[in-house]
Design a protein around this motif. Structure first.
Motif, mmCIF file in Angstrom:
data_model
loop_
_atom_site.group_PDB
_atom_site.id
_atom_site.type_symbol
_atom_site.label_atom_id
_atom_site.label_comp_id
_atom_site.label_asym_id
_atom_site.label_seq_id
_atom_site.Cartn_x
_atom_site.Cartn_y
_atom_site.Cartn_z
ATOM 1 N N ASN A 96 0.864 -1.178 0.000
ATOM 2 C CA ASN A 96 0.000 0.000 0.000
ATOM 3 C C ASN A 96 0.899 1.225 0.000
ATOM 4 O O ASN A 96 1.637 1.448 0.957
ATOM 5 C CB ASN A 96 -0.919 -0.003 1.217
ATOM 6 C CG ASN A 96 -1.955 1.099 1.134
ATOM 7 O OD1 ASN A 96 -1.617 2.266 1.252
ATOM 8 N ND2 ASN A 96 -3.209 0.726 0.924
ATOM 9 N N PRO A 97 0.894 2.037 -1.047
ATOM 10 C CA PRO A 97 1.893 3.105 -1.154
ATOM 11 C C PRO A 97 1.823 4.181 -0.070
ATOM 12 O O PRO A 97 2.862 4.586 0.459
ATOM 13 C CB PRO A 97 1.623 3.705 -2.538
ATOM 14 C CG PRO A 97 0.948 2.630 -3.311
ATOM 15 C CD PRO A 97 0.126 1.881 -2.309
ATOM 16 N N TYR A 98 0.609 4.665 0.259
ATOM 17 C CA TYR A 98 0.525 5.910 1.017
ATOM 18 C C TYR A 98 -0.081 5.799 2.409
ATOM 19 O O TYR A 98 0.043 6.742 3.197
ATOM 20 C CB TYR A 98 -0.266 6.947 0.213
ATOM 21 C CG TYR A 98 0.445 7.418 -1.036
ATOM 22 C CD1 TYR A 98 1.749 7.901 -0.988
ATOM 23 C CD2 TYR A 98 -0.194 7.388 -2.277
ATOM 24 C CE1 TYR A 98 2.395 8.338 -2.129
ATOM 25 C CE2 TYR A 98 0.443 7.835 -3.423
ATOM 26 C CZ TYR A 98 1.740 8.304 -3.349
ATOM 27 O OH TYR A 98 2.386 8.741 -4.487
ATOM 28 N N ARG A 99 -0.747 4.716 2.738
ATOM 29 C CA ARG A 99 -1.390 4.623 4.059
ATOM 30 C C ARG A 99 -0.319 4.457 5.141
ATOM 31 O O ARG A 99 0.486 3.535 5.094
ATOM 32 C CB ARG A 99 -2.361 3.448 4.091
ATOM 33 C CG ARG A 99 -3.109 3.301 5.423
ATOM 34 C CD ARG A 99 -4.181 2.236 5.337
ATOM 35 N NE ARG A 99 -3.654 0.943 4.952
ATOM 36 C CZ ARG A 99 -4.326 0.014 4.266
ATOM 37 N NH1 ARG A 99 -5.569 0.245 3.882
ATOM 38 N NH2 ARG A 99 -3.778 -1.142 3.954
ATOM 39 N N VAL A 100 -0.364 5.336 6.143
ATOM 40 C CA VAL A 100 0.605 5.292 7.237
ATOM 41 C C VAL A 100 0.024 4.593 8.465
ATOM 42 O O VAL A 100 0.712 3.823 9.132
ATOM 43 C CB VAL A 100 1.076 6.715 7.599
ATOM 44 C CG1 VAL A 100 1.992 6.700 8.824
ATOM 45 C CG2 VAL A 100 1.788 7.353 6.407
ATOM 46 N N ALA A 101 -1.231 4.883 8.776
ATOM 47 C CA ALA A 101 -1.824 4.292 9.983
ATOM 48 C C ALA A 101 -3.335 4.378 9.898
ATOM 49 O O ALA A 101 -3.883 5.284 9.272
ATOM 50 C CB ALA A 101 -1.340 5.024 11.235
ATOM 51 N N ASN A 102 -3.992 3.456 10.587
ATOM 52 C CA ASN A 102 -5.454 3.474 10.669
ATOM 53 C C ASN A 102 -5.924 4.274 11.876
ATOM 54 O O ASN A 102 -6.924 3.954 12.519
ATOM 55 C CB ASN A 102 -5.996 2.042 10.708
ATOM 56 C CG ASN A 102 -5.897 1.361 9.355
ATOM 57 O OD1 ASN A 102 -6.052 2.004 8.319
ATOM 58 N ND2 ASN A 102 -5.626 0.071 9.356
ATOM 59 N N HIS A 103 -5.173 5.328 12.182
ATOM 60 C CA HIS A 103 -5.521 6.299 13.220
ATOM 61 C C HIS A 103 -4.817 7.594 12.828
ATOM 62 O O HIS A 103 -4.099 7.638 11.814
ATOM 63 C CB HIS A 103 -5.070 5.813 14.603
ATOM 64 C CG HIS A 103 -3.607 5.507 14.693
ATOM 65 N ND1 HIS A 103 -2.628 6.488 14.756
ATOM 66 C CD2 HIS A 103 -2.934 4.323 14.691
ATOM 67 C CE1 HIS A 103 -1.438 5.945 14.810
ATOM 68 N NE2 HIS A 103 -1.583 4.626 14.761
ATOM 69 N N THR A 104 -4.993 8.661 13.607
ATOM 70 C CA THR A 104 -4.426 9.955 13.223
ATOM 71 C C THR A 104 -3.392 10.475 14.218
ATOM 72 O O THR A 104 -3.040 11.662 14.175
ATOM 73 C CB THR A 104 -5.534 11.005 13.061
ATOM 74 O OG1 THR A 104 -6.261 11.115 14.302
ATOM 75 C CG2 THR A 104 -6.494 10.649 11.938
ATOM 76 N N ASP A 105 -2.867 9.630 15.076
ATOM 77 C CA ASP A 105 -1.926 10.071 16.110
ATOM 78 C C ASP A 105 -0.511 9.620 15.769
ATOM 79 O O ASP A 105 -0.161 8.457 15.996
ATOM 80 C CB ASP A 105 -2.352 9.503 17.467
ATOM 81 C CG ASP A 105 -1.418 9.938 18.590
ATOM 82 O OD1 ASP A 105 -0.513 10.766 18.336
ATOM 83 O OD2 ASP A 105 -1.587 9.447 19.724
ATOM 84 N N PRO A 106 0.335 10.516 15.234
ATOM 85 C CA PRO A 106 1.704 10.114 14.922
ATOM 86 C C PRO A 106 2.467 9.606 16.143
ATOM 87 O O PRO A 106 3.395 8.799 16.009
ATOM 88 C CB PRO A 106 2.345 11.402 14.381
ATOM 89 C CG PRO A 106 1.202 12.251 13.940
ATOM 90 C CD PRO A 106 0.066 11.918 14.870
ATOM 91 N N GLY A 107 2.067 10.044 17.327
ATOM 92 C CA GLY A 107 2.733 9.599 18.548
ATOM 93 C C GLY A 107 2.570 8.115 18.829
ATOM 94 O O GLY A 107 3.319 7.554 19.637
ATOM 95 N N ARG A 108 1.591 7.490 18.176
ATOM 96 C CA ARG A 108 1.408 6.042 18.360
ATOM 97 C C ARG A 108 2.317 5.226 17.446
ATOM 98 O O ARG A 108 2.405 4.004 17.595
ATOM 99 C CB ARG A 108 -0.060 5.664 18.104
ATOM 100 C CG ARG A 108 -1.006 6.163 19.183
ATOM 101 C CD ARG A 108 -2.466 5.967 18.802
ATOM 102 N NE ARG A 108 -2.795 4.578 18.498
ATOM 103 C CZ ARG A 108 -3.991 4.182 18.038
ATOM 104 N NH1 ARG A 108 -4.939 5.101 17.834
ATOM 105 N NH2 ARG A 108 -4.234 2.919 17.785
ATOM 106 N N LEU A 109 2.968 5.886 16.506
ATOM 107 C CA LEU A 109 3.922 5.185 15.650
ATOM 108 C C LEU A 109 5.216 4.957 16.425
ATOM 109 O O LEU A 109 5.585 5.739 17.299
ATOM 110 C CB LEU A 109 4.207 6.008 14.393
ATOM 111 C CG LEU A 109 3.002 6.357 13.526
ATOM 112 C CD1 LEU A 109 3.406 7.326 12.423
ATOM 113 C CD2 LEU A 109 2.382 5.096 12.932
ATOM 114 N N VAL A 110 5.923 3.904 16.072
ATOM 115 C CA VAL A 110 7.154 3.582 16.771
ATOM 116 C C VAL A 110 8.161 4.729 16.615
ATOM 117 O O VAL A 110 8.197 5.409 15.578
ATOM 118 C CB VAL A 110 7.734 2.254 16.234
ATOM 119 C CG1 VAL A 110 8.164 2.390 14.772
ATOM 120 C CG2 VAL A 110 8.876 1.752 17.092
ATOM 121 N N ALA A 111 8.952 4.967 17.630
ATOM 122 C CA ALA A 111 10.003 5.980 17.547
ATOM 123 C C ALA A 111 10.925 5.650 16.382
ATOM 124 O O ALA A 111 11.282 4.489 16.158
ATOM 125 C CB ALA A 111 10.784 6.030 18.851
#
Length: 370
Positions: A96-111
């Motif tokens: 999937n080229p562009y999907r980053v997350a199924n939520h909108t909180d970048p803070g939940r992405l791994v450091a």
């Protein structure tokens, strides 16, 4: 068949299984494909800007261990390629080229996630996070991240599904005005600029695939309606609420005509006779589009709808999908069918897949030579 990993749809059955449990489930899916006399598995290996292989660009997918970035202790994509080939199956790596997350909180992405290092690359929309397709550095990065898998493994195809610009969400704006102001000066409107951004992603990726490994195919599985005939006289005789050209900024017909892709699997996820989007009207339209282009045409089939009580009456009939294959056989460009998705291929709640196999797949056939 498609084998989806996002949200643990098909595999792994849940996050946090041991490496051996994950491997056992994966091999069971491959064995099911063989038992159903299929010849290709389309495995989702980059579900949300993360990876099912040890990528130097992106973290391990959260759907393996339950924690994004945690090493699962094995190499799922490498194993899938080897084990599929051992069974005579092609393995198409689905990104999937562009999907980053199924939520909108970048803070939940791994450091250390690229979307946290480059917050200017990311836009929230419709409850999800996306990379901005209008930024040249994003297009370059996502290509690097996806094609790393091609450099490492003998995958048979690079495969994309229907997600380019996000599906429209009422009352929300995809806030790419700044990128448009910076890069869109040569275009009459934002829609044309967005379509060009998607064209660049497709054409550049096509060229890079052939540079890395010429025999590897590039396939796309778009939403099944390019444009409705009321919008464009060259469109299909449909009244769908979404049109890929206008809403996802994906000119799928152009990609076929330009020869940028090797095959197309339109998602014709509707029953025969559905007024808004009739399977029996869409197959002939796609057959005509690919004719004499050299691009392979396979039809995406909504096996998941069979027996679902929320679906129209046609889907309660286990023979509906078999009728699809009967109908499509009249059109010479149609080279096969792909079923969504692996969980239903195995479970087959009302016997629709069993009926397809009994009616149409008396033996396994080799994947098409390209």
């Amino acid at each position: 068949m498609w084998l989806a990993t996002v949200a643990n749809r098909d595999w792994p059955s849940r996050a946090g299984l041991t490496a051996e449990q994950q491997r056992t489930e994966l091999l069971r899916h491959l064995d099911t494909a063989v038992d159903r006399r299929l010849n290709t598995v389309v495995l989702q290996v980059r579900p949300t800007a993360d990876a099912l292989w040890p990528s130097p660009y992106e973290p391990w997918a959260q759907y393996l261990t339950g924690t994004q970035g945690r090493d699962p202790g094995w190499d799922p994509l490498g194993t899938a390629v080897d084990e599929a080939h051992a069974r005579g199956l092609e393995l198409h790596a689905w990104f999937n080229p562009y999907r980053v997350a199924n939520h909108t909180d970048p803070g939940r992405l791994v450091a250390g996630h690229p979307a946290r290092i480059h917050p200017e690359w990311v836009l929230p929309y419709g409850g999800k996070l996306y990379y901005n397709p209008g930024l040249p550095e994003v297009r370059s990065f996502v290509q690097d991240a996806m094609l790393d898998a091609l450099r490492r493994y003998e995958i048979d195809a690079v495969h994309w599904d229907d997600y380019f610009y996000p599906y429209p969400v009422a009352g929300q704006v995809f806030a790419d005005d700044e990128a448009y102001a910076r890069y869109g000066g040569d275009f009459p409107d934002k829609a044309s600029w967005r379509r060009n951004n998607t064209d660049l992603l497709v054409s550049e990726t096509a060229s890079r695939i052939k540079e890395i490994r010429k025999r590897t195919a590039f396939g796309v599985s778009p939403f099944g309606v390019w444009r409705n005939i009321a919008t464009d006289p060259e469109g299909s005789d449909t009244r769908a609420g979404v049109q890929t050209y206008d809403d996802l900024h994906a000119d799928t017909r152009k990609w076929i005509r330009e020869g940028w892709i090797d095959y197309v699997i339109p998602q014709l996820y509707w029953n025969i006779g559905l007024p808004a989007a009739d399977y029996a009207r869409l197959v002939p339209w796609w057959d005509a589009v690919v004719r004499d282009t050299g691009v392979g045409l396979y039809i995406g089939e909504a096996l998941y709808k069979a027996g679902d009580p929320a679906q129209p009456a046609a889907w309660q009939d286990p023979r509906e999908l078999s009728r699809h294959l009967d109908f499509a056989a009249q059109y010479p460009s149609v080279g096969g069918h792909c079923f969504f998705s692996a969980k239903e291929v195995a479970a087959d709640p009302i016997g629709a897949m069993t009926t397809v196999v009994a009616d149409h797949y008396p033996t396994r056939v080799r994947p098409p030579r390209r």
